[in-house]
Design an enzyme around this catalytic site. Structure first.
Site, PDB file in Angstrom:
ATOM      1  CB  THR A 134      -0.930   0.016   1.215  1.00 35.92           C
ATOM      2  OG1 THR A 134      -1.743  -1.160   1.190  1.00 35.92           O
ATOM      3  CG2 THR A 134      -1.818   1.240   1.224  1.00 35.92           C
ATOM      4  CB  THR A 169       0.012  -5.422   8.889  1.00 36.05           C
ATOM      5  OG1 THR A 169      -1.217  -4.782   8.525  1.00 36.05           O
ATOM      6  CG2 THR A 169      -0.226  -6.292  10.115  1.00 36.05           C
ATOM      7  N   GLY A 353     -26.487   1.876  26.816  1.00 40.10           N
ATOM      8  CA  GLY A 353     -25.377   2.761  27.183  1.00 40.10           C
ATOM      9  C   GLY A 353     -24.140   2.001  27.623  1.00 40.10           C
ATOM     10  CD  GLU A 376      -5.776  -8.728   3.662  1.00 37.15           C
ATOM     11  OE1 GLU A 376      -5.556  -7.547   3.974  1.00 37.15           O
ATOM     12  OE2 GLU A 376      -5.332  -9.698   4.311  1.00 37.15           O
TER      13      GLU A 376
END
Length: 401
Positions: A134, A169, A353, A376
């Site tokens: 990337t 990563t 909540g 991916e």
């Protein structure tokens, strides 16, 4: 030389795999799940958990036994992946690239010499491999790569690599970058995209600060810069300057099925947390699960989980047989990651909540799984692959099977 991708058949029979799966499930649920808050607070996987995973063979479960792995096929991979998804996704991230998008490049496209040098150490966890694809202008589609690799010294000489990668990563802990770079503009002879094996300690490699992300605490990503990085000719994967695009697409397709299964595992955990809350928490003296609208939300979650389980198993089987390694992986990735997002959203709603509070499992799951729809290949890219593939595959009289 590296050849075409191999048909990944399992080297582990059903009985032995059942033991591996049971041990994985027990480790995840009794060792990792109780320490999820510790992982979130420290933004790191504890060393003893990493060691335990390595001893179980998790860093190389999808690598052939010839190279030190367990030799599981994708049909078995997705069963493990559903267990990985049941806890914080940082755990899977630690060894995911070794087995998946990085390791599979070497398994399917590396030369014997490259496999001998790296795969056994990758499978043992001694080496952490990162998939460096990337960039700012190239993510889901690698055609826009700007990282360059230029020969120095003529044919057979070294390569000089320059460029910057993002969101890589395991970059802060990587020992090896499986790096994609352009060697020339695309032409009639090929894409001009190659893939190189670049040691993390090579001069000119700079790993940036660890990214601060919305979720997945404990999983490390960062920017990596390559400035005049020199690697020998032997670092070119498969010895083929045009193998990069094919290697990326092959590894990503397999990885999409794996991520789909991880998403299913996360949805399973969200459903379990929702059921436990609905059964034990009261509102006005009545268990939350007694309200019909809560039951309707639980039903939606269960439908999504069961559909996802069936889909990833079918798609993995088609991948292993070679029947469909393009459209079906994108179908699984698209459906299961979108489904998991909806199941997590319903889990927060069921908790009210409480579900919005840090330290509550469904709040973490909600943040963790958002990323699954991005890497991916984004959901939008999956739609283009599916739709385009259907149109190109159409012929008169041929219906959907």
């Amino acid at each position: 030389m590296g050849g075409q991708p191999i048909t990944a058949t399992s080297e582990v029979d059903a009985e032995d795999f059942a033991h591996i799966l049971a041990a994985t499930r027990e480790y995840v649920r009794t060792v990792v799940v109780p320490r999820e808050q510790e992982i979130a607070d420290t933004d790191a996987i504890p060393h003893d958990i990493r060691t335990g995973l390595a001893e179980m063979g998790m860093f190389g479960y999808a690598i052939p036994q010839q190279w030190g792995g367990l030799g599981l096929d994708l049909a078995q991979d997705v069963e493990l992946a559903m267990e990985f998804g049941y806890t914080c996704l940082a755990m899977r991230s630690l060894f995911g690239t070794n087995n998946g998008i990085a390791g599979q490049v070497l398994v399917n496209f590396g030369t014997d010499e490259q496999k001998t040098e790296w795969l056994e150490r990758i499978a043992s966890g001694e080496v952490v491999a990162s998939f460096a694809l990337t960039e700012d202008g190239a993510g889901s589609n690698p055609a826009g790569l700007t990282t360059r690799a230029v020969r120095d010294g003529g044919q057979g000489g070294d390569w000089i690599i320059d460029g910057t990668k993002r969101f890589i990563t395991n970059a802060p802990v990587a020992n090896l970058f499986v790096l994609f770079a352009r060697t020339r503009p695309a032409d009639e002879s090929g894409t001009g995209i190659a893939v190189f094996l670049v040691p993390a300690d090579a001069p000119g490699v700079t790993v940036g600060p660890k990214d601060r992300k919305m979720g997945q605490e404990g999983a490390s990503t960062s920017e990596v810069s390559f400035s005049g990085v020199r690697v020998p000719a032997s670092a070119l994967v498969g010895g083929d300057e045009d193998a990069g695009y094919r290697a990326a697409m092959t590894s990503l397709a397999r990885g999409r099925v794996h991520i789909a299964a991880v998403a299913v595992g996360s949805a399973m955990r969200a459903l379990d947390e929702s059921l436990a809350y609905a059964a034990t928490t009261t509102q006005g003296g009545t268990a939350v699960g007694g309200f019909q609208l809560v039951q309707a939300m639980l039903a939606e979650q269960q439908v999504g989980v069961m559909a996802g389980q069936a889909l990833v198993r079918e798609v993995a089987a088609k991948y292993v047989s070679g029947e469909d390694r393009r459209i079906a992986p994108s179908v699984a990735k698209l459906y299961c990651t979108e489904m998991a997002g909806k199941v997590a959203d319903l889990a927060v709603q069921i908790h009210g909540g409480t579900g919005y509070m840090r330290g509550v499992a469904v709040e973490r799951i909600y943040r963790d799984i958002r990323l699954l729809r991005l890497y991916e290949g984004t959901s939008e890219i999956q739609k283009l692959i599916i739709g385009g593939g259907l149109v190109r595959g159409w012929s008169p009289g041929a219906g959907v099977r």
